[in-house]
Design an enzyme around this catalytic site. Structure first.
Site, PDB file in Angstrom:
ATOM      1  N   ALA A   1      39.116  34.073  42.201  1.00 32.88           N
ATOM      2  CA  ALA A   1      40.572  34.173  42.021  1.00 32.88           C
ATOM      3  C   ALA A   1      41.227  32.820  41.740  1.00 32.88           C
ATOM      4  CB  ALA A   1      41.199  34.817  43.254  1.00 32.88           C
TER       5      ALA A   1
ATOM      6  N   GLU B   1      32.566  28.360  32.170  1.00 34.01           N
ATOM      7  CA  GLU B   1      33.258  29.293  33.063  1.00 34.01           C
ATOM      8  C   GLU B   1      32.610  30.667  32.919  1.00 34.01           C
ATOM      9  OE1 GLU B   1      37.409  29.591  32.115  1.00 34.01           O
ATOM     10  OE2 GLU B   1      37.722  31.337  33.407  1.00 34.01           O
TER      11      GLU B   1
ATOM     12  N   HIS C   1      32.437  34.843  34.414  1.00 34.79           N
ATOM     13  CA  HIS C   1      32.964  35.932  35.236  1.00 34.79           C
ATOM     14  C   HIS C   1      32.052  37.141  35.078  1.00 34.79           C
ATOM     15  CE1 HIS C   1      36.669  33.749  35.940  1.00 34.79           C
ATOM     16  NE2 HIS C   1      36.665  33.450  34.654  1.00 34.79           N
ATOM     17  N   LEU C   2      31.860  37.832  36.178  1.00 32.81           N
ATOM     18  CA  LEU C   2      31.082  39.079  36.132  1.00 32.81           C
ATOM     19  C   LEU C   2      31.848  40.145  35.362  1.00 32.81           C
ATOM     20  CD1 LEU C   2      30.520  38.456  39.797  1.00 32.81           C
ATOM     21  CD2 LEU C   2      28.527  39.070  38.444  1.00 32.81           C
ATOM     22  N   SER C   3      33.121  40.296  35.719  1.00 28.87           N
ATOM     23  CA  SER C   3      33.970  41.277  35.054  1.00 28.87           C
ATOM     24  C   SER C   3      34.619  40.626  33.823  1.00 28.87           C
ATOM     25  CB  SER C   3      35.060  41.763  36.018  1.00 28.87           C
ATOM     26  OG  SER C   3      35.952  40.698  36.328  1.00 28.87           O
TER      27      SER C   3
ATOM     28  N   ASN D   1      31.966  29.991  38.474  1.00 24.79           N
ATOM     29  CA  ASN D   1      32.756  31.208  38.646  1.00 24.79           C
ATOM     30  C   ASN D   1      33.794  30.901  39.721  1.00 24.79           C
ATOM     31  OD1 ASN D   1      33.967  33.641  39.099  1.00 24.79           O
ATOM     32  ND2 ASN D   1      32.051  34.829  39.160  1.00 24.79           N
TER      33      ASN D   1
ATOM     34  N   PRO E   1      35.762  31.999  45.892  1.00 21.12           N
ATOM     35  CA  PRO E   1      36.021  32.904  46.999  1.00 21.12           C
ATOM     36  C   PRO E   1      35.604  34.344  46.743  1.00 21.12           C
ATOM     37  CG  PRO E   1      38.057  32.287  45.891  1.00 21.12           C
ATOM     38  CD  PRO E   1      36.986  31.395  45.350  1.00 21.12           C
ATOM     39  N   ASN E   2      35.097  34.918  47.798  1.00 26.53           N
ATOM     40  CA  ASN E   2      34.722  36.341  47.876  1.00 26.53           C
ATOM     41  C   ASN E   2      33.436  36.682  47.127  1.00 26.53           C
ATOM     42  OD1 ASN E   2      37.047  37.181  49.461  1.00 26.53           O
ATOM     43  ND2 ASN E   2      38.238  36.729  47.622  1.00 26.53           N
TER      44      ASN E   2
ATOM     45  N   ASP F   1      42.359  19.945  36.989  1.00 28.98           N
ATOM     46  CA  ASP F   1      42.448  18.483  37.109  1.00 28.98           C
ATOM     47  C   ASP F   1      41.098  17.864  37.441  1.00 28.98           C
ATOM     48  OD1 ASP F   1      45.126  18.540  36.543  1.00 28.98           O
ATOM     49  OD2 ASP F   1      45.804  18.133  38.595  1.00 28.98           O
TER      50      ASP F   1
ATOM     51  N   TYR G   1      32.126  44.708  39.889  1.00 32.84           N
ATOM     52  CA  TYR G   1      31.300  43.489  39.905  1.00 32.84           C
ATOM     53  C   TYR G   1      29.793  43.765  39.863  1.00 32.84           C
ATOM     54  CZ  TYR G   1      35.745  41.324  41.045  1.00 32.84           C
ATOM     55  OH  TYR G   1      37.045  40.908  40.999  1.00 32.84           O
TER      56      TYR G   1
ATOM     57  N   ARG H   1      45.224  38.469  35.733  1.00 29.21           N
ATOM     58  CA  ARG H   1      43.883  37.887  35.544  1.00 29.21           C
ATOM     59  C   ARG H   1      43.681  37.346  34.125  1.00 29.21           C
ATOM     60  NH1 ARG H   1      41.039  39.425  40.234  1.00 29.21           N
ATOM     61  NH2 ARG H   1      41.862  41.350  41.098  1.00 29.21           N
TER      62      ARG H   1
ATOM     63  N   ARG I   1      30.894  44.292  47.268  1.00 26.18           N
ATOM     64  CA  ARG I   1      32.301  44.156  46.873  1.00 26.18           C
ATOM     65  C   ARG I   1      32.574  44.914  45.570  1.00 26.18           C
ATOM     66  NH1 ARG I   1      34.962  38.736  44.139  1.00 26.18           N
ATOM     67  NH2 ARG I   1      37.100  39.486  44.131  1.00 26.18           N
TER      68      ARG I   1
ATOM     69  N   HIS J   1      42.765  31.846  38.308  1.00 23.89           N
ATOM     70  CA  HIS J   1      44.117  32.225  37.879  1.00 23.89           C
ATOM     71  C   HIS J   1      45.218  31.431  38.571  1.00 23.89           C
ATOM     72  CE1 HIS J   1      41.588  35.438  36.464  1.00 23.89           C
ATOM     73  NE2 HIS J   1      41.321  35.834  37.698  1.00 23.89           N
TER      74      HIS J   1
ATOM     75  N   ARG K   1      41.563  43.748  32.758  1.00 24.24           N
ATOM     76  CA  ARG K   1      42.021  44.144  34.097  1.00 24.24           C
ATOM     77  C   ARG K   1      43.533  43.883  34.256  1.00 24.24           C
ATOM     78  NH1 ARG K   1      38.017  41.553  38.269  1.00 24.24           N
ATOM     79  NH2 ARG K   1      39.123  43.025  39.620  1.00 24.24           N
TER      80      ARG K   1
HETATM   81  C1  DQA Z   1      35.861  37.141  38.916  1.00 23.08           C
HETATM   82  C2  DQA Z   1      37.171  37.642  38.291  1.00 23.08           C
HETATM   83  C3  DQA Z   1      38.368  37.160  39.100  1.00 23.08           C
HETATM   84  O1  DQA Z   1      39.567  37.678  38.534  1.00 23.08           O
HETATM   85  C4  DQA Z   1      38.276  37.650  40.524  1.00 23.08           C
HETATM   86  O2  DQA Z   1      39.343  37.144  41.294  1.00 23.08           O
HETATM   87  C5  DQA Z   1      36.969  37.340  41.157  1.00 23.08           C
HETATM   88  C6  DQA Z   1      35.749  37.509  40.371  1.00 23.08           C
HETATM   89  C7  DQA Z   1      34.637  37.721  38.184  1.00 23.08           C
HETATM   90  O3  DQA Z   1      33.559  37.164  38.330  1.00 23.08           O
HETATM   91  O4  DQA Z   1      34.756  38.751  37.516  1.00 23.08           O
HETATM   92  O5  DQA Z   1      36.890  37.022  42.339  1.00 23.08           O
HETATM   93  O6  DQA Z   1      35.811  35.727  38.772  1.00 23.08           O
END
Ligand code: DQA
Length: 151
Positions: free
Chosen positions: A77, A98, A100-102, A74, A10-11, A87, A23, A111, A18, A80, A107
């Protein structure tokens, strides 16, 4: 490695605009283009997807695992919150990196916990868009696929 799935939660469709201080400025389309440029000369089929719905990720993770194809994930959210993603990875035996950009550990405290990490092959985080390229490099290295050689 014949195919790789890059699944975004998501997002992440909002990347580019964003919270760019967190990010970065790369769009999801730019991330996809960079991965495609690495996959194509190696004959690796790239399935690149984004969804705002948890169940889509569950289905795609299951499908990739049952096909024996690795996933760069990725989960946004859902990282978490989602027992369902953990599963799915366990249930279908999916090889997941896995990403993540950040760096979530630098943070908010909520997270710091990931439901995905315990069942992931590895985790790459904090390098912005480069996190995805590094994950692909790891899969390529493990598959023993140097550029131009199709296996
Ligand atoms: C994220 C880190 C997550 O905590 C956050 O909810 C995201 C982006 C990242 O790529 O840094 O949506 O997965």
């Amino acid at each position: 490695m014949k195919a790789v799935h890059v699944l975004n939660g998501p997002n992440l469709n909002l990347l580019g605009t964003r919270e760019p201080d967190i990010y970065g400025k790369s769009t999801l389309a730019e991330i996809e283009a960079s991965l495609r440029a690495s996959c194509e000369p190696r004959g690796i089929l790239l399935h690149f997807r984004q969804t705002n719905h948890e169940g889509d990720l569950v289905t795609w993770i299951q499908d990739a695992g049952l096909a024996g194809e690795p996933v760069i994930l990725n989960p946004g959210a859902y990282t978490h919150t989602s027992v369902a993603l953990q599963d799915a990875i366990k249930g279908a035996g999916t090889k997941v990196i896995e990403v993540h950009l950040s760096n979530p550990h630098a943070r908010e405290t909520f997270r710091r916990h990931s439901y995905v990490s315990p069942v992931a092959r590895g985790v790459i985080q904090g390098f912005g868009a480069l996190s995805y390229d590094l994950a692909l490099q790891a899969l390529i290295a493990e598959a023993g696929q140097s550029e131009g050689r199709r296996t």
